[in-house]
Design a protein around this motif. Structure first.
Motif, PDB file in Angstrom:
ATOM      1  N   LEU A  30      42.471  45.078  36.012  1.00 43.60           N
ATOM      2  CA  LEU A  30      41.596  44.252  36.290  1.00 43.60           C
ATOM      3  C   LEU A  30      40.645  43.933  35.510  1.00 43.60           C
ATOM      4  O   LEU A  30      39.116  43.289  35.965  1.00 43.60           O
ATOM      5  CB  LEU A  30      41.355  45.030  38.051  1.00 43.60           C
ATOM      6  CG  LEU A  30      42.568  44.524  39.147  1.00 43.60           C
ATOM      7  CD1 LEU A  30      42.013  45.504  40.262  1.00 43.60           C
ATOM      8  CD2 LEU A  30      42.314  43.423  39.516  1.00 43.60           C
ATOM      9  N   ARG A  31      39.749  45.909  34.687  1.00 37.82           N
ATOM     10  CA  ARG A  31      39.016  45.304  34.514  1.00 37.82           C
ATOM     11  C   ARG A  31      38.867  44.571  33.770  1.00 37.82           C
ATOM     12  O   ARG A  31      37.436  43.917  33.347  1.00 37.82           O
ATOM     13  CB  ARG A  31      38.948  47.108  33.382  1.00 37.82           C
ATOM     14  CG  ARG A  31      38.908  47.957  34.814  1.00 37.82           C
ATOM     15  CD  ARG A  31      39.446  49.386  34.116  1.00 37.82           C
ATOM     16  NE  ARG A  31      39.746  50.360  34.821  1.00 37.82           N
ATOM     17  CZ  ARG A  31      39.347  51.586  35.961  1.00 37.82           C
ATOM     18  NH1 ARG A  31      37.725  51.386  34.618  1.00 37.82           N
ATOM     19  NH2 ARG A  31      39.759  52.325  36.141  1.00 37.82           N
ATOM     20  N   GLU A  32      39.714  44.235  32.876  1.00 32.69           N
ATOM     21  CA  GLU A  32      40.088  43.311  31.060  1.00 32.69           C
ATOM     22  C   GLU A  32      39.422  41.991  32.048  1.00 32.69           C
ATOM     23  O   GLU A  32      38.922  41.255  31.443  1.00 32.69           O
ATOM     24  CB  GLU A  32      41.160  43.160  30.853  1.00 32.69           C
ATOM     25  CG  GLU A  32      41.793  44.449  29.605  1.00 32.69           C
ATOM     26  CD  GLU A  32      43.023  44.538  29.223  1.00 32.69           C
ATOM     27  OE1 GLU A  32      43.109  44.493  28.287  1.00 32.69           O
ATOM     28  OE2 GLU A  32      43.840  43.385  29.992  1.00 32.69           O
ATOM     29  N   GLY A  33      39.822  41.658  33.271  1.00 28.14           N
ATOM     30  CA  GLY A  33      39.820  40.046  34.211  1.00 28.14           C
ATOM     31  C   GLY A  33      38.563  40.229  33.807  1.00 28.14           C
ATOM     32  O   GLY A  33      37.665  39.189  33.777  1.00 28.14           O
ATOM     33  N   ALA A  34      37.807  41.492  34.337  1.00 30.77           N
ATOM     34  CA  ALA A  34      35.563  41.127  34.813  1.00 30.77           C
ATOM     35  C   ALA A  34      35.189  41.347  33.577  1.00 30.77           C
ATOM     36  O   ALA A  34      34.922  40.343  33.048  1.00 30.77           O
ATOM     37  CB  ALA A  34      35.687  42.381  35.750  1.00 30.77           C
ATOM     38  N   MET A  35      35.767  41.586  32.109  1.00 31.49           N
ATOM     39  CA  MET A  35      35.154  41.619  31.191  1.00 31.49           C
ATOM     40  C   MET A  35      35.340  40.313  30.353  1.00 31.49           C
ATOM     41  O   MET A  35      34.361  40.215  29.625  1.00 31.49           O
ATOM     42  CB  MET A  35      35.212  42.856  29.954  1.00 31.49           C
ATOM     43  CG  MET A  35      35.748  44.280  31.087  1.00 31.49           C
ATOM     44  SD  MET A  35      34.846  45.377  30.628  1.00 31.49           S
ATOM     45  CE  MET A  35      34.403  45.298  28.813  1.00 31.49           C
ATOM     46  N   ALA A  36      36.583  40.125  30.507  1.00 29.80           N
ATOM     47  CA  ALA A  36      36.987  38.876  29.808  1.00 29.80           C
ATOM     48  C   ALA A  36      36.506  37.239  30.762  1.00 29.80           C
ATOM     49  O   ALA A  36      35.835  36.733  29.797  1.00 29.80           O
ATOM     50  CB  ALA A  36      38.344  38.226  29.971  1.00 29.80           C
ATOM     51  N   LEU A  37      35.325  37.931  31.750  1.00 31.10           N
ATOM     52  CA  LEU A  37      34.109  36.765  32.437  1.00 31.10           C
ATOM     53  C   LEU A  37      33.132  36.920  31.461  1.00 31.10           C
ATOM     54  O   LEU A  37      31.896  36.368  32.219  1.00 31.10           O
ATOM     55  CB  LEU A  37      34.220  36.854  33.766  1.00 31.10           C
ATOM     56  CG  LEU A  37      35.689  35.874  33.869  1.00 31.10           C
ATOM     57  CD1 LEU A  37      36.156  36.004  35.511  1.00 31.10           C
ATOM     58  CD2 LEU A  37      35.778  34.837  34.228  1.00 31.10           C
ATOM     59  N   GLY A  38      33.092  38.108  30.645  1.00 31.75           N
ATOM     60  CA  GLY A  38      31.366  38.032  30.074  1.00 31.75           C
ATOM     61  C   GLY A  38      30.617  39.052  30.922  1.00 31.75           C
ATOM     62  O   GLY A  38      29.819  39.394  30.875  1.00 31.75           O
ATOM     63  N   ALA A  39      31.433  40.381  32.261  1.00 27.79           N
ATOM     64  CA  ALA A  39      31.073  41.499  32.916  1.00 27.79           C
ATOM     65  C   ALA A  39      30.556  42.398  31.891  1.00 27.79           C
ATOM     66  O   ALA A  39      31.484  42.256  30.869  1.00 27.79           O
ATOM     67  CB  ALA A  39      31.913  41.422  34.032  1.00 27.79           C
TER      68      ALA A  39
ATOM     69  N   ARG B 164      28.399  46.204  34.685  1.00 28.30           N
ATOM     70  CA  ARG B 164      29.127  44.889  36.082  1.00 28.30           C
ATOM     71  C   ARG B 164      30.031  45.437  36.704  1.00 28.30           C
ATOM     72  O   ARG B 164      30.507  45.026  38.026  1.00 28.30           O
ATOM     73  CB  ARG B 164      28.746  43.779  35.615  1.00 28.30           C
ATOM     74  CG  ARG B 164      28.357  42.358  36.022  1.00 28.30           C
ATOM     75  CD  ARG B 164      27.217  42.397  36.496  1.00 28.30           C
ATOM     76  NE  ARG B 164      27.120  41.884  37.530  1.00 28.30           N
ATOM     77  CZ  ARG B 164      26.154  40.880  37.744  1.00 28.30           C
ATOM     78  NH1 ARG B 164      25.200  40.602  37.185  1.00 28.30           N
ATOM     79  NH2 ARG B 164      25.568  39.468  38.823  1.00 28.30           N
ATOM     80  N   THR B 165      30.932  45.601  35.360  1.00 28.22           N
ATOM     81  CA  THR B 165      32.720  45.191  36.355  1.00 28.22           C
ATOM     82  C   THR B 165      32.989  46.684  36.509  1.00 28.22           C
ATOM     83  O   THR B 165      33.310  46.800  38.158  1.00 28.22           O
ATOM     84  CB  THR B 165      33.641  45.948  34.756  1.00 28.22           C
ATOM     85  OG1 THR B 165      32.973  44.454  33.696  1.00 28.22           O
ATOM     86  CG2 THR B 165      34.884  45.844  35.024  1.00 28.22           C
TER      87      THR B 165
ATOM     88  N   ASN C 193      45.992  38.417  37.547  1.00 23.15           N
ATOM     89  CA  ASN C 193      44.937  39.888  37.867  1.00 23.15           C
ATOM     90  C   ASN C 193      44.161  39.502  38.812  1.00 23.15           C
ATOM     91  O   ASN C 193      43.043  39.694  38.336  1.00 23.15           O
ATOM     92  CB  ASN C 193      44.386  40.709  36.331  1.00 23.15           C
ATOM     93  CG  ASN C 193      43.592  39.454  35.721  1.00 23.15           C
ATOM     94  OD1 ASN C 193      44.083  38.112  35.636  1.00 23.15           O
ATOM     95  ND2 ASN C 193      43.147  40.421  34.867  1.00 23.15           N
TER      96      ASN C 193
ATOM     97  N   ILE D   9      28.432  36.761  37.655  1.00 18.48           N
ATOM     98  CA  ILE D   9      27.642  37.584  37.021  1.00 18.48           C
ATOM     99  C   ILE D   9      26.949  36.452  35.291  1.00 18.48           C
ATOM    100  O   ILE D   9      26.470  37.239  35.114  1.00 18.48           O
ATOM    101  CB  ILE D   9      28.809  37.964  36.562  1.00 18.48           C
ATOM    102  CG1 ILE D   9      29.866  37.416  35.724  1.00 18.48           C
ATOM    103  CG2 ILE D   9      29.681  38.826  37.751  1.00 18.48           C
ATOM    104  CD1 ILE D   9      30.729  38.451  35.000  1.00 18.48           C
TER     105      ILE D   9
END
Lengths: 284, 279
Positions: A168-177, A181-182, B125, B141
């Motif tokens: 889940l964290r990776e998913g958010a980070m991969a979007l530039g978060a 923010r993540t 995910n 974001i």
């Protein structure tokens, strides 16, 4: 010879099974016994007046503990305001940012704080919030309870955050978060059910604390407006009423005990329901 | 903009006027396609353990490049270096140079890089949020201020998921099937309109029918972005990609047009792998 040994082993097995079974039963029956006893004594003394009236002057029968019920809620509100944000943020730090050595120190200190006797925390709050202003207050009681809420909140928050899957964290980070923010938009919401439950359980635990309130919030036989005056609470009322020489006060102490236990049980069951419904962590 | 890329090209063109001008290269032959990513002499280390050795590889724009090779050969590591996802792993580092449109990715701001280079993971995910909020996440974001509704619909259409979910946009994404979740993750990555889409074994947890859907989807997507896919499945690489790079023990063995690599491999190890003698 061999059949003898076999017989002995079977007996030993049966004995051990019985012993562990009895111990397990004892654990359950203690709670059931307390609850039954409270229900018996408290139930027959519980009436509408208990929830709506102030305590009567010594010598008169009747009256209730409305002020103590409201007082306990006010103290819990103060404890929540002071303890939960600190606990939550420290838990986030431990789970998401903590290095190894410093995090270990914090975690260990938190566990120690959790083990500090409540009366000692009471003394601490007394010297911090009572001595400087030279009078007891709801605020001082809130400080004592707030400190007690922190360690449980820290550890439960950390546990539930750690249980959030890495992907889940990776998913958010991969979007530039960014990392923060993540955490704020994905990790915390995913763990929110568990974190809230941990907080409620921490509050439920301190709801029954008496010792830290004895010389911080003290007690009060009347309404306590605002936050700067001594305030009644259910546990302290139970203590005062139970050791008094009046039958009517004993009756009310039982009733107060029942109300307190019911509050804690309901909070506990509610938490478990929430957790079961949402899943401690909504896994992917 | 090729109309094949969108379910509804007329709206799509209106909704996404900012879609980059990379249509013209489509007209030229594969060999002349511009280079999107240029990987040069990449050495990658997890602590003291080296996982990738002196790897150089061009990733051509608007093409699908497949990375194949046995488990542990470093293909996922290479993929995750392209959007610097490996930085989440402590004590990992790389030397060499990776250029995205001529810019060193280490000089780029990491959030900006990841917005330009989207990623889809092995296991779906989706965030524990609604379908809508999942797709809108990247836009929010990144401070997108336009009409979210349009972008969400557009992205879901590009991921061929719109028709299945248009009536339940506010239901939890976790209620979707595995294949739908993976397409949702693709839509989520597409929403920020990335130039490159990285896919790390996106079909390994899916059934053949769903896999076929996603492969078809990739084929349509390449008009709008460059795709790099890591796969375990050689048939998938053969079916779905334009170029294939074969890796073994952290080294690039062979990189060629897919049709050529699978019919006339120039390295005996490639031949051994694609004919199933190991891996």
């Amino acid at each position: 010879m061999s059949s003898l040994r076999l017989g002995w082993r079977k007996t030993l097995n049966a004995v051990m099974l019985t012993l562990t079974g009895v111990a397990a039963l004892a654990v359950v029956s203690v709670l059931l016994f307390i609850f039954g006893y409270l229900l018996y004594h408290g139930g027959k003394s519980l009436n509408w007046d208990f929830f709506t009236k102030l305590p009567k002057p010594v010598g008169e029968t009747g009256g209730g503990m409305a002020n103590a019920i409201v007082g306990s809620l006010k103290l819990l509100l103060l404890a929540a305001l002071m303890g939960l944000p600190v606990g939550l943020m420290a838990g986030v730090y431990l789970a998401e940012f903590g290095g190894t050595t410093f995090a270990f120190v914090i975690r260990y200190t938190t566990d120690l704080l959790n083990g500090v006797p409540s009366i000692v925390i009471g003394i601490f709050a007394y010297s911090l919030a009572v001595l400087p202003v030279k009078h007891f207050s709801a605020l001082a009681g809130g400080v004592a309870l707030g400190i007690m809420v922190i360690p449980v909140t820290v550890r439960s928050t950390e546990e539930f955050l750690r249980a959030v899957p890495v992907n889940l964290r990776e998913g958010a980070m991969a979007l530039g978060a960014s990392k923060w923010r993540t955490i704020a938009t994905v990790v915390l919401p995913a763990a929110s059910g568990g974190i809230l439950t941990g907080m409620l359980l921490a509050l439920a635990r301190v709801a029954g604390e008496t010792a830290p309130l004895l010389f911080t919030a003290f007690s009060n036989r009347f309404w306590s407006p605002g936050w700067g005056q001594p305030i009644a609470s259910l546990p302290v009322m139970i203590y005062t009423y139970a050791i008094a020489p009046y039958d009517d006060w004993h009756r009310q102490a039982w009733a107060a005990g029942l109300v307190l236990l019911a509050l804690v049980l309901v909070a506990n069951l509610g938490c478990r329901l929430i957790l079961n419904r949402r899943g401690a962590i909504r896994s992917v | 903009m090729s109309s094949a890329a969108y379910g509804d090209s007329a709206t799509a063109a209106k909704l996404a006027p900012q879609v980059r001008m990379m249509d013209s290269p489509l007209a030229v032959s594969p060999k002349e396609a511009p280079v999107r990513f240029q990987i040069s002499h990449l050495d990658f280390f997890y602590g003291s353990k080296q996982a990738v050795f002196d790897l150089s590889l061009p990733i051509l724009a608007n093409k699908i490049t497949a990375l194949i090779g046995p488990s542990g050969c470093g293909k996922s590591t290479v993929l995750r270096t392209l959007n610097r996802m490996n930085e989440m792993i402590r004590h990992s580092r790389f030397t060499g140079e990776i250029l995205l449109d001529g810019q060193d990715i280490r000089r780029l701001e990491v959030a900006g890089l990841r917005r330009r280079v989207g990623m889809v993971f092995q296991r779906p995910n989706p965030f524990p949020k609604s379908i809508y909020d999942n797709v809108a996440y990247g836009l929010r974001i990144n401070g997108y201020t336009g009409r979210l509704d349009n972008m969400v619909e557009h992205s879901l259409r590009r991921a061929a998921l719109w028709d299945e979910v248009k009536d339940q946009l506010h239901k939890s994404a976790l209620a979707l099937s595995g294949g739908q979740q993976q397409r949702l993750c693709i839509a989520r990555a597409l929403a920020v309109d990335p130039e490159v889409l990285l896919l790390d074994e996106p079909c390994s947890a899916l059934d053949p029918v769903t896999t076929a859907k996603i492969e078809e989807l990739l084929f349509h997507l390449k008009d709008g972005c460059t795709i790099v896919i890591v796969t375990h499945n050689m048939q998938q690489a053969a079916r779905a990609s334009d170029f294939t790079a074969f890796m073994l023990d952290g080294k690039l063995i062979e990189h060629a047009e897919t049709s050529r690599l699978f019919t006339t491999p120039s390295d005996p190890r490639t031949e051994a792998y694609i004919t199933g003698r190991f891996g």
